[in-house]
Design an enzyme around this catalytic site. Structure first.
Site, short mmCIF file in Angstrom:
data_model
loop_
_atom_site.label_atom_id
_atom_site.label_comp_id
_atom_site.label_asym_id
_atom_site.label_seq_id
_atom_site.Cartn_x
_atom_site.Cartn_y
_atom_site.Cartn_z
N CYS A 88 54.30 49.13 68.99
CA CYS A 88 54.01 48.49 67.77
C CYS A 88 53.88 49.44 66.47
CB CYS A 88 52.73 47.46 67.79
SG CYS A 88 52.98 46.27 69.16
N HIS A 130 50.16 45.80 61.03
CA HIS A 130 50.88 45.32 62.12
C HIS A 130 50.40 43.75 62.42
CE1 HIS A 130 52.49 44.49 65.91
NE2 HIS A 130 51.46 44.57 66.59
N ASN A 148 54.36 37.91 67.05
CA ASN A 148 54.00 39.65 66.80
C ASN A 148 55.29 40.20 67.21
OD1 ASN A 148 53.47 42.03 67.55
ND2 ASN A 148 51.49 41.58 68.49
O1 UT7 Z 1 50.76 44.19 69.38
C1 UT7 Z 1 50.07 45.24 70.10
C2 UT7 Z 1 48.62 45.03 69.89
N1 UT7 Z 1 48.12 43.70 70.24
C3 UT7 Z 1 47.12 43.05 69.92
O2 UT7 Z 1 46.60 43.51 68.67
C4 UT7 Z 1 46.51 41.81 70.46
C5 UT7 Z 1 45.18 41.87 70.79
N2 UT7 Z 1 44.58 40.98 71.35
C6 UT7 Z 1 44.57 39.48 70.88
O3 UT7 Z 1 45.05 39.11 69.88
C7 UT7 Z 1 43.55 38.54 71.60
O4 UT7 Z 1 42.95 39.14 72.71
C8 UT7 Z 1 44.50 37.31 72.26
C9 UT7 Z 1 45.00 36.17 71.28
C10 UT7 Z 1 45.63 37.72 73.14
C11 UT7 Z 1 43.55 36.51 73.08
O5 UT7 Z 1 42.66 35.89 72.27
P1 UT7 Z 1 41.02 36.28 72.82
O6 UT7 Z 1 40.20 35.58 71.65
O7 UT7 Z 1 40.70 37.61 73.00
O8 UT7 Z 1 40.94 35.38 74.29
P2 UT7 Z 1 40.32 35.85 75.75
O9 UT7 Z 1 41.34 36.74 76.32
O10 UT7 Z 1 39.06 36.56 75.39
O11 UT7 Z 1 39.92 34.41 76.15
C12 UT7 Z 1 39.09 33.53 75.60
C13 UT7 Z 1 39.14 32.18 76.42
C14 UT7 Z 1 39.01 32.57 77.84
O12 UT7 Z 1 38.34 31.13 78.51
P3 UT7 Z 1 36.82 31.33 78.72
O13 UT7 Z 1 36.44 32.33 79.68
O14 UT7 Z 1 36.05 31.44 77.57
O15 UT7 Z 1 36.52 29.86 79.24
C15 UT7 Z 1 40.51 32.32 78.62
O16 UT7 Z 1 40.66 31.93 79.67
O17 UT7 Z 1 40.53 31.61 76.22
C16 UT7 Z 1 41.25 31.44 77.44
N3 UT7 Z 1 42.55 31.70 77.27
C17 UT7 Z 1 43.60 30.79 76.95
N4 UT7 Z 1 43.25 29.54 76.48
C18 UT7 Z 1 44.65 28.90 76.33
C19 UT7 Z 1 43.34 32.86 77.43
N5 UT7 Z 1 44.34 32.60 77.22
C20 UT7 Z 1 44.42 31.64 76.78
C21 UT7 Z 1 45.96 30.81 76.55
N6 UT7 Z 1 45.60 29.45 76.17
N7 UT7 Z 1 47.14 31.34 76.26
#
Ligand code: UT7
Length: 333
Positions: A122, A258, A289
């Protein structure tokens, strides 16, 4: 010992033109949620994304790059033969060799411009802008085309919960050329290889080849870890890019990070104490993205919408797999 003649470049460089190509197929969240047990509401809340572009078969890395490049050349008022180097930042050109850049240079109509790909995920586009600026000042090139292009839909699994809703396709390009005044500030770039595996291909090609049931590898990401790194460490990098360019946040017109996640953008803007007057790129909402393509696509959108104007001062920052990052302040054409 013979004394060699060295090249002499321009005193300064700047961006002369900006272009982008957005895939025809616009895919709403409703089309990706079922395979990952997610919802439109969750995706919008966690990332800001409403739709993304997925390329059709004919919207190849080359086709999208040439289209974005033509627009950047038009904007710059230059002809393809005036480009003497093409740098292509991508991780989704699925030929190990040759590079995508030579074919793009050819199809664009350059006269055998130097051409090579760079792989910094990226962060690739901002690396390319820095290389171009230095090449022009060093005298190895006069007008450099920098392309960021991805077909991430080819290397993303539609059933991978952590990536399927984020990654998308598209291309953006800029022409960088000589300038009488500074138009590209010093780059602040680096890497954190300790976290090499935070964003990666799930299997090495050698393991895929050796497997009894080979399957196309796909991207995987430690989302929360990348989020924390990006939101906090990258704000410091962005601030340093402003300092090194000798400007303060209130002298900035436009912020083009980004397009990884709207919440990362918000956290960075808060940490940097950006005044409300700074216009902030939000291309992720419609485009997802697009990795190396995201900064030039977002920049092009802001110029096309009139949110960014000629002469504006813009801060670019990109970060991703590696982990790798690069930031610089630029003057818009
Ligand atoms: O481009 C290169 C650089 N990339 C980035 O900068 C991306 C950085 N990361 C992110 O943008 C975020 O981490 C994401 C958007 C990918 C994910 O968001 P998050 O707030 O970090 O979610 P998480 O992985 O901490 O998950 C939170 C909750 C979990 O449930 P519990 O344990 O709180 O009950 C996950 O199981 O959301 C759940 N979850 C989902 N729910 C619905 C994880 N993925 C999904 C999903 N749909 N796709």
């Amino acid at each position: 010992m013979a004394t060699l003649t060295t090249a002499t470049g321009s005193a300064h460089s700047r961006i002369l033109g900006i272009g982008a190509y957005r895939p025809r197929r616009v895919v709403p969240n409703s089309e990706v949620v079922e395979a990952i047990d997610s919802s439109d509401e969750w995706i919008q809340q966690r990332s800001g994304i409403k739709t993304r572009g997925f390329a059709d078969d004919d919207e190849t890395v080359t086709m999208m790059s040439v289209a974005a490049a033509k627009q950047a050349l038009d904007h710059a008022g230059l002809e393809p033969e005036q480009i003497d180097c093409v740098i292509v930042a991508t991780v989704s050109h699925l030929m190990q060799t040759p590079a995508a850049a030579t074919l793009i240079a050819h199809e664009l109509g350059t006269k055998g411009a130097a051409a090579f790909d760079i792989s910094a995920a990226c962060a690739g586009f901002c690396h390319g802008v820095s290389l171009a600026a230095d090449m022009i000042r060093g005298g190895s090139s006069r007008n450099v085309l920098v392309v960021g292009v991805e077909r991430l839909s080819d290397i993303t699994s539609p059933t991978d919960r952590g990536t399927a809703f984020i990654f998308a396709d598209g291309a953006g390009a800029v022409v960088v050329g000589p300038s009488d005044t500074p138009g590209i500030g010093p780059v602040v770039w680096g890497s954190d290889g300790e976290h090499y595996d935070y964003i990666r291909q799930n299997h090495d090609w050698r393991d895929v080849i050796a497997s009894d049931s080979p399957a196309m590898p796909h991207l995987v990401m430690e989302g929360s870890a990348v989020f924390r790194w990006a939101a906090f460490e990258m704000a410091k990098v962005a601030k340093e890019a402003l300092d090194r360019a000798g400007i303060t946040a209130d002298q900035l017109d436009v912020f083009v990070p980004h397009q990884a996640n709207n919440r990362i953008t918000d956290t960075m803007a808060r940490s940097m104490k950006l005044p409300d007057t700074v216009r902030i790129a939000r291309d992720i909402v419609d485009q997802g993205n697009t990795s190396a393509a995201s900064v030039p696509m977002a920049l092009e959108r802001m110029v096309a919408d009139g949110q960014a104007r000629s002469g504006d001062t813009a801060l670019l920052i990109a970060f991703g797999a590696g982990l790798a990052y690069a930031a610089q302040v630029v003057t818009l054409p």
